[in-house]
Design an enzyme around this catalytic site. Sequence first.
Site, PDB file in Angstrom:
ATOM      1  N   ASP A  71       6.096   8.414  -7.641  1.00 42.95           N
ATOM      2  CA  ASP A  71       5.133   7.340  -7.419  1.00 42.95           C
ATOM      3  C   ASP A  71       4.501   7.620  -6.054  1.00 42.95           C
ATOM      4  OD1 ASP A  71       3.587   5.082  -7.474  1.00 42.95           O
ATOM      5  OD2 ASP A  71       5.152   3.810  -8.310  1.00 42.95           O
TER       6      ASP A  71
HETATM    7  C1  BGC Z   1       1.982   2.357  -8.443  1.00 40.19           C
HETATM    8  C2  BGC Z   1       1.745   3.251  -9.632  1.00 40.19           C
HETATM    9  C3  BGC Z   1       0.364   3.832  -9.565  1.00 40.19           C
HETATM   10  C4  BGC Z   1       0.194   4.565  -8.253  1.00 40.19           C
HETATM   11  C5  BGC Z   1      -1.164   5.189  -8.085  1.00 40.19           C
HETATM   12  C6  BGC Z   1       1.637   3.033  -7.132  1.00 40.19           C
HETATM   13  O1  BGC Z   1       1.655   2.129  -6.090  1.00 40.19           O
HETATM   14  O2  BGC Z   1       3.300   1.893  -8.437  1.00 40.19           O
HETATM   15  O3  BGC Z   1       1.927   2.541 -10.831  1.00 40.19           O
HETATM   16  O4  BGC Z   1       0.119   4.657 -10.658  1.00 40.19           O
HETATM   17  O5  BGC Z   1       0.385   3.646  -7.195  1.00 40.19           O
HETATM   18  O6  BGC Z   1      -2.133   4.243  -7.895  1.00 40.19           O
END
Ligand code: BGC
Length: 753
Positions: free
Chosen positions: A290
């Site tokens: 993530d």
């Molecule tokens: C989120 C993800 C997301 C990523 C990119 C993170 O903060 O938890 O679900 O895909 O950011 O935006």
Amino acid sequence: MDSPSYAEHNTKQYETSHALISNLKSFQMKIKMRLQILLYFSLVLLTKAQAQESIKEKNVDAKINALISKMTLEEKVNMIHASSSFTSGGVPRLGIPELVTSDGPHGVRLEHGRDFEPDKNVRDSSTYLPTGICLASTWNPLLGVEFGKVLGSEASFRGKDVILGPGINIIRTPLNGRNFEYESEDPYLVSKMAVGYTKGVQSQGVSACVKHYLANNQETNRETVNVHMSERALREIYLPGFKAVVQEGGVNTLMASYNKFRGQWASENDYLLNKILKKEFGFKGLVMSDWNAVHNTMEALWNGLDLEMGTDISMLPNPDYRKFYMADTVVKLVRQGKVPEYLIDEKVRRILYVMFKTSMIDGKRAKGEYNTKAHQQTALKVAEEGIVLLKNEQNILPLSSSVKSIAVIGNNADRKQAIGGGSSQVKAFYEITPLQGLKNSAGNKINITYSQGYKTERGGTTDASLIQQAADAASKADVAIVVGGWTHNYIFDKWGDDAYDAEGVDKPNMQMPFGQDELIKAVLKANPKTIVVLMGGGPVDMSQWINNAKGIIQAWYPGMEGGNALAKIIFGQVNPSGKLTMSFPKKLEDSPAHKLGAYPGDDKKNVYYLDDIYVGYRYYDTYKVEPQFPFGFGLSYTTFSYSNLKVSAANRKATVTYTIKNTGKVAGADISQVYVHQQKSALPRPEKELKGFQKVFLQPGESKTITITLDENAFQYFNDNLNKWVLEPGKFDLLVGNSSKDIKLSGTVSLEN
Ligand code: BGC
């Protein structure tokens, strides 16, 4: 002519039936031969297809090896970390492009450019589909495929290689700020819906990215919390969705979550990534972190992470990606002999594998389409099937033709939601609000007024004058419709503004925000013919007004066509068929994680999943706690009868057959659910577990026979004393119902070991 004698008649009948039988026999023979020939050729074709597939895989392997052999260490390392806000590095010299990812799970996100700042003056508004929980509430895996195709097609058109969805974390607490993106409290339902979604996305040539692996079931402390759960809960509740998306859905990429799991960060977790995902499930694709979820180079390198994503926002506008954990440090460590180069090759191999799978190298991907009528129709269909009718006393719905005036009340009636919620935000091509949808359906036959009812500001309370205006409007109209519930918003530097369904924050409780209880009570007093429409990613505490409200609709966040879908349901052009994919408790304390004090964790940031396998209805049904609305529940404008149950079992499999009839006056769809209950087991098991379901559309008076086959997985449970799945021989009740609490038919089978 005399009629033939009894004997003659019999002889004739015998001859006729004899002739019929021999005709039938020769017909059967022919069919059998043809089937055999068909089988033979399909086997030949299958083996040929398999052989071709394996040759293709071998060719790809060879090409990947060739590419890796030409790469310098720096080039390899460049591929295993982000190169901008949503891309990772390529090797232009060898024709390897950057991998382009994009959120999100219900629509391709607006463009953030390389620097994370939303781009201006670009064409990036897209189809805004209903969010995950609404999709799941359709219980229609084929719609999951259609949904995925829209996303995949739009992602391809926008030049994306990976779409960052589906989000499939189990809904463990009603408070999770991201429940709206997720699907269900039940792992079987999650598996069915997410596999369809994944296949749909990947049929368009781009990759899906299933997330967030694993145990990211709350947003409170999501970046620090350390989750502990039993092996049984892991196997029975939290893993099956991911396993299905990997093994049945063939997903190409997976995102590891922020939290820790049993003391190790999820994106550096040997057990979850190496042992379970890659070894046990046979996942061949790439694991990305993530955004900014990595903490340690060595741990990440050895424990299964392939790609470090994210942007250190504090470094904007000039983030230095070479400072990432999986960047220059890795080059140094390899040069010093502290890390073997094959470890990096393995990661590059997985990234290249995804690039070949998505035709980024050596292939041509369909161009995709963008904001088409067909895509909007899919958004509409999902909303029509996903909105759930919770209460309908005295048939207040659908509205009768005698209704000439409607007072529409509530901020959510006139609020656009697409841009909210965090990373899943979508700049919608358009968004039909509930108010607009009602106006579209009503035309000029019905007088519609609107009053705001409440203002949104987190922590905001009752606004007496807005309530008064709403009550006045309601008293003057034939019917009042209050559209309220949760809401989300998203401001980059102020995540918790008025957001109650948003990334990074959980809801503080289940009470309706912004003084809505007072509003609804006042409106109900002013006009008993009031329908309450609730938006949001989960339940609210309805105790203050539920007994007086005759009509309640759960509308979730129903996408760009949501207002039209809602209006069609309210006016009866569409018969509602959605069903809850999570139990709605009466009050927060009834929900297992909260009852046990197992949320959001202690002051050392440990959260122990004491609720274990008793998540959702597994808890409510076993411990006899009455929910407000049970899992699998949803009303229709027609009625269905269930009959003719037949159950049988052989070879560790069972078959359930039953008939459903539409006994009402309008066409409609019913979702029947098959639950399994083991009569006696060595370890305690939940009262019932969902193991099959089917949605059928029936005309009035029409009936259909449904057959559901349950394989041995449906009867097994994970025995953590033995550390394996077991099928204990004995009696199993097969329960057929249209919610977890409304079991219409039941039969018993015996299964041998
Ligand atoms: C989120 C993800 C997301 C990523 C990119 C993170 O903060 O938890 O679900 O895909 O950011 O935006």
